[in-house]
Design a protein around this motif. Structure first.
Motif, PDB file in Angstrom:
ATOM      1  N   PRO A 128      10.600 -12.062 -11.548  1.00  0.00           N
ATOM      2  CA  PRO A 128      10.835 -12.272 -10.117  1.00  0.00           C
ATOM      3  C   PRO A 128      12.101 -13.050  -9.791  1.00  0.00           C
ATOM      4  CG  PRO A 128       9.278 -13.893 -10.921  1.00  0.00           C
ATOM      5  CD  PRO A 128       9.635 -13.015 -12.110  1.00  0.00           C
ATOM      6  N   ARG A 129      12.863 -13.469 -10.786  1.00  0.00           N
ATOM      7  CA  ARG A 129      13.973 -14.395 -10.563  1.00  0.00           C
ATOM      8  C   ARG A 129      14.993 -13.833  -9.581  1.00  0.00           C
ATOM      9  NH1 ARG A 129      18.199 -12.538 -13.923  1.00  0.00           N
ATOM     10  NH2 ARG A 129      17.454 -10.974 -15.408  1.00  0.00           N
ATOM     11  N   ASP A 130      15.454 -14.716  -8.701  1.00  0.00           N
ATOM     12  CA  ASP A 130      16.584 -14.452  -7.794  1.00  0.00           C
ATOM     13  C   ASP A 130      16.349 -13.311  -6.822  1.00  0.00           C
ATOM     14  OD1 ASP A 130      17.996 -16.445  -9.196  1.00  0.00           O
ATOM     15  OD2 ASP A 130      18.710 -14.990 -10.652  1.00  0.00           O
ATOM     16  N   LEU A 131      15.113 -12.877  -6.637  1.00  0.00           N
ATOM     17  CA  LEU A 131      14.818 -11.826  -5.672  1.00  0.00           C
ATOM     18  C   LEU A 131      13.886 -12.352  -4.591  1.00  0.00           C
ATOM     19  CD1 LEU A 131      14.224  -8.713  -7.984  1.00  0.00           C
ATOM     20  CD2 LEU A 131      16.211  -9.162  -6.534  1.00  0.00           C
ATOM     21  N   VAL A 132      14.190 -12.030  -3.348  1.00  0.00           N
ATOM     22  CA  VAL A 132      13.340 -12.424  -2.230  1.00  0.00           C
ATOM     23  C   VAL A 132      12.989 -11.181  -1.424  1.00  0.00           C
ATOM     24  CG1 VAL A 132      14.265 -14.760  -2.085  1.00  0.00           C
ATOM     25  CG2 VAL A 132      15.360 -12.931  -0.779  1.00  0.00           C
ATOM     26  N   ARG A 133      11.831 -11.176  -0.827  1.00  0.00           N
ATOM     27  CA  ARG A 133      11.412 -10.045  -0.002  1.00  0.00           C
ATOM     28  C   ARG A 133      12.095 -10.134   1.353  1.00  0.00           C
ATOM     29  NH1 ARG A 133       5.167  -8.380  -1.019  1.00  0.00           N
ATOM     30  NH2 ARG A 133       5.855  -6.806   0.483  1.00  0.00           N
ATOM     31  N   LEU A 134      12.759  -9.085   1.748  1.00  0.00           N
ATOM     32  CA  LEU A 134      13.450  -9.118   3.028  1.00  0.00           C
ATOM     33  C   LEU A 134      12.522  -8.755   4.182  1.00  0.00           C
ATOM     34  CD1 LEU A 134      14.305  -5.984   4.079  1.00  0.00           C
ATOM     35  CD2 LEU A 134      15.717  -6.153   2.048  1.00  0.00           C
ATOM     36  N   ASP A 135      11.377  -8.168   3.863  1.00  0.00           N
ATOM     37  CA  ASP A 135      10.388  -7.782   4.878  1.00  0.00           C
ATOM     38  C   ASP A 135       9.018  -8.016   4.269  1.00  0.00           C
ATOM     39  OD1 ASP A 135       8.729  -6.621   6.725  1.00  0.00           O
ATOM     40  OD2 ASP A 135       9.547  -4.592   6.512  1.00  0.00           O
ATOM     41  N   PRO A 136       8.405  -9.212   4.511  1.00  0.00           N
ATOM     42  CA  PRO A 136       7.173  -9.581   3.805  1.00  0.00           C
ATOM     43  C   PRO A 136       6.048  -8.546   3.893  1.00  0.00           C
ATOM     44  CG  PRO A 136       8.059 -11.461   4.982  1.00  0.00           C
ATOM     45  CD  PRO A 136       8.888 -10.276   5.395  1.00  0.00           C
ATOM     46  N   GLY A 137       5.958  -7.819   4.991  1.00  0.00           N
ATOM     47  CA  GLY A 137       4.879  -6.845   5.112  1.00  0.00           C
ATOM     48  C   GLY A 137       5.273  -5.432   4.743  1.00  0.00           C
ATOM     49  N   GLY A 138       6.552  -5.212   4.469  1.00  0.00           N
ATOM     50  CA  GLY A 138       7.024  -3.857   4.215  1.00  0.00           C
ATOM     51  C   GLY A 138       6.774  -3.402   2.788  1.00  0.00           C
ATOM     52  N   HIS A 139       6.460  -2.142   2.639  1.00  0.00           N
ATOM     53  CA  HIS A 139       6.284  -1.574   1.296  1.00  0.00           C
ATOM     54  C   HIS A 139       6.229  -0.060   1.393  1.00  0.00           C
ATOM     55  CE1 HIS A 139       2.084  -1.868   2.779  1.00  0.00           C
ATOM     56  NE2 HIS A 139       1.938  -0.712   2.126  1.00  0.00           N
ATOM     57  N   VAL A 140       6.409   0.592   0.252  1.00  0.00           N
ATOM     58  CA  VAL A 140       6.207   2.037   0.119  1.00  0.00           C
ATOM     59  C   VAL A 140       5.277   2.247  -1.072  1.00  0.00           C
ATOM     60  CG1 VAL A 140       7.263   4.274  -0.371  1.00  0.00           C
ATOM     61  CG2 VAL A 140       8.458   2.639   1.101  1.00  0.00           C
ATOM     62  N   ASP A 141       4.172   2.944  -0.850  1.00  0.00           N
ATOM     63  CA  ASP A 141       3.213   3.225  -1.916  1.00  0.00           C
ATOM     64  C   ASP A 141       3.428   4.631  -2.473  1.00  0.00           C
ATOM     65  OD1 ASP A 141       2.020   0.775  -1.747  1.00  0.00           O
ATOM     66  OD2 ASP A 141       0.313   1.443  -0.541  1.00  0.00           O
ATOM     67  N   VAL A 142       3.465   4.723  -3.803  1.00  0.00           N
ATOM     68  CA  VAL A 142       3.627   6.019  -4.466  1.00  0.00           C
ATOM     69  C   VAL A 142       2.398   6.273  -5.348  1.00  0.00           C
ATOM     70  CG1 VAL A 142       5.012   7.397  -6.060  1.00  0.00           C
ATOM     71  CG2 VAL A 142       6.139   5.806  -4.476  1.00  0.00           C
ATOM     72  N   PRO A 143       1.521   7.202  -4.965  1.00  0.00           N
ATOM     73  CA  PRO A 143       0.391   7.554  -5.837  1.00  0.00           C
ATOM     74  C   PRO A 143       0.903   8.284  -7.070  1.00  0.00           C
ATOM     75  CG  PRO A 143       0.104   8.389  -3.580  1.00  0.00           C
ATOM     76  CD  PRO A 143       1.532   7.988  -3.723  1.00  0.00           C
ATOM     77  N   LEU A 144       0.392   7.891  -8.224  1.00  0.00           N
ATOM     78  CA  LEU A 144       0.796   8.529  -9.479  1.00  0.00           C
ATOM     79  C   LEU A 144      -0.393   9.271 -10.087  1.00  0.00           C
ATOM     80  CD1 LEU A 144       2.984   5.753 -11.141  1.00  0.00           C
ATOM     81  CD2 LEU A 144       3.756   7.734  -9.816  1.00  0.00           C
TER      82      LEU A 144
END
Length: 302
Positions: free
Chosen positions: A248-264
């Motif tokens: 997780p180093r040096d990365l921050v979430r720019l949109d705490p609620g945002g995401h894209v889900d990809v079913p595999l």
């Protein structure tokens, strides 16, 4: 249709693998004329062409079916040799599977390591939306894909959900998103994409901006270096939760609620082998531990 001769099917698979009739002849230790005769006899048996005489050589739809038969026969022959205990000192069975880059980088490789001691693994990296072509044409016997509907002759089982979240470096956030990840700023801020097949970032942009936008883009087709480019401030990008958990180093979430889900999904030849079953079991166990649970359907697929 007459029965397909295994030697003829083997010849067609060798032609596609090696790229020419001459190279196939060399690989099978026969003459080029023998290869040509086998293909002519095969086309008589199936009643249609099995390979295009173009460059590069490509199997026809009928040829793809014959190649799948040849690959399955190879696996089943290896199973028989093992049962007869004649393969103890012989070559290991070879399994070819298709895996998308993010899965390979984060969770699949430890699973495959569990079976690497008894098999030869050929891992082809391809985007999860495009991997089925390699399964369909017989190149691979299994694939991780985002498509639930099984390829003809294959089964499909849900692996789970791979969630991607938008992240960036702290300096990048302060420069571009000081007032938050607004649609206006997202339409201007540079973004990092895996390659030109990568639609994840555009999916997220469409969900946030509700219009077509075209911010500056950097393409970097390597899973580790992709996250590094985001850390270095080249742009923002969607990184998998598995990647963030591991580093997780040096990365921050720019949109705490945002995401894209990809079913595999795990698609494999329906009539496989003990070797393919071992690979399947290892992948499914790892997915159950490291991916979000799959969305349950009222009717199973495959």
């Amino acid at each position: 249709m007459k029965s397909v001769d295994p030697g003829q099917a083997e010849a067609l698979a060798a032609i596609i693998d090696q790229g020419s009739f001459e190279a196939a002849a060399s690989a099978l230790s026969v003459s080029p004329s023998a290869i040509s005769q086998r293909i002519r006899a095969l086309e008589v048996a199936v009643g249609r062409p099995v390979v295009t005489r173009t460059r590069p050589l490509r199997p026809t739809d009928a040829g793809e079916a014959v190649i799948r038969f040849a690959r399955r026969l190879e696996l089943l022959s290896a199973d028989l040799a093992t049962e007869l205990d004649s393969a103890r000192d012989g070559p290991r069975r070879r399994i070819t599977i298709v895996v998308n880059g993010d899965s390979l980088h984060t969770w699949v490789l430890p699973a495959l390591a569990q079976v690497a001691g008894t098999l030869q693994l050929e891992i082809l990296r391809e985007d999860e939306d495009y991997s089925l072509e390699l399964l369909r044409d017989g190149t691979a016997s299994a694939a991780i894909t985002s498509v639930a509907s099984p390829v003809q002759g294959c089964s499909s089982r849900p692996l789970g959900i791979m969630r991607y979240v938008p992240v960036c470096s702290r300096d990048f956030r302060d420069t571009w998103f000081a007032d938050g990840a607004t649609p206006e700023r997202l339409s201007l801020a540079p973004v990092v994409l895996f390659d030109r097949k990568d639609d994840l970032q555009d999916q997220y942009l469409r969900s946030r901006t509700r219009r077509a936008v075209d911010p500056p883009r950097h393409y970097l087709p390597a899973a580790q270096e992709f996250a590094d480019a985001v850390r270095l401030g080249m742009g923002w990008g969607l990184v998998s939760e598995a990647e963030l958990r591991s580093d997780p180093r040096d990365l921050v979430r720019l949109d705490p609620g945002g995401h894209v889900d990809v079913p595999l999904y795990w698609q494999q030849w329906r009539h496989g082998s003990t070797a393919l079953a071992a690979v399947s079991d290892a992948v499914l166990r790892s997915a159950a531990l490291l991916l979000r649970p799959p969305v349950r359907r009222s009717r199973p697929r495959g």
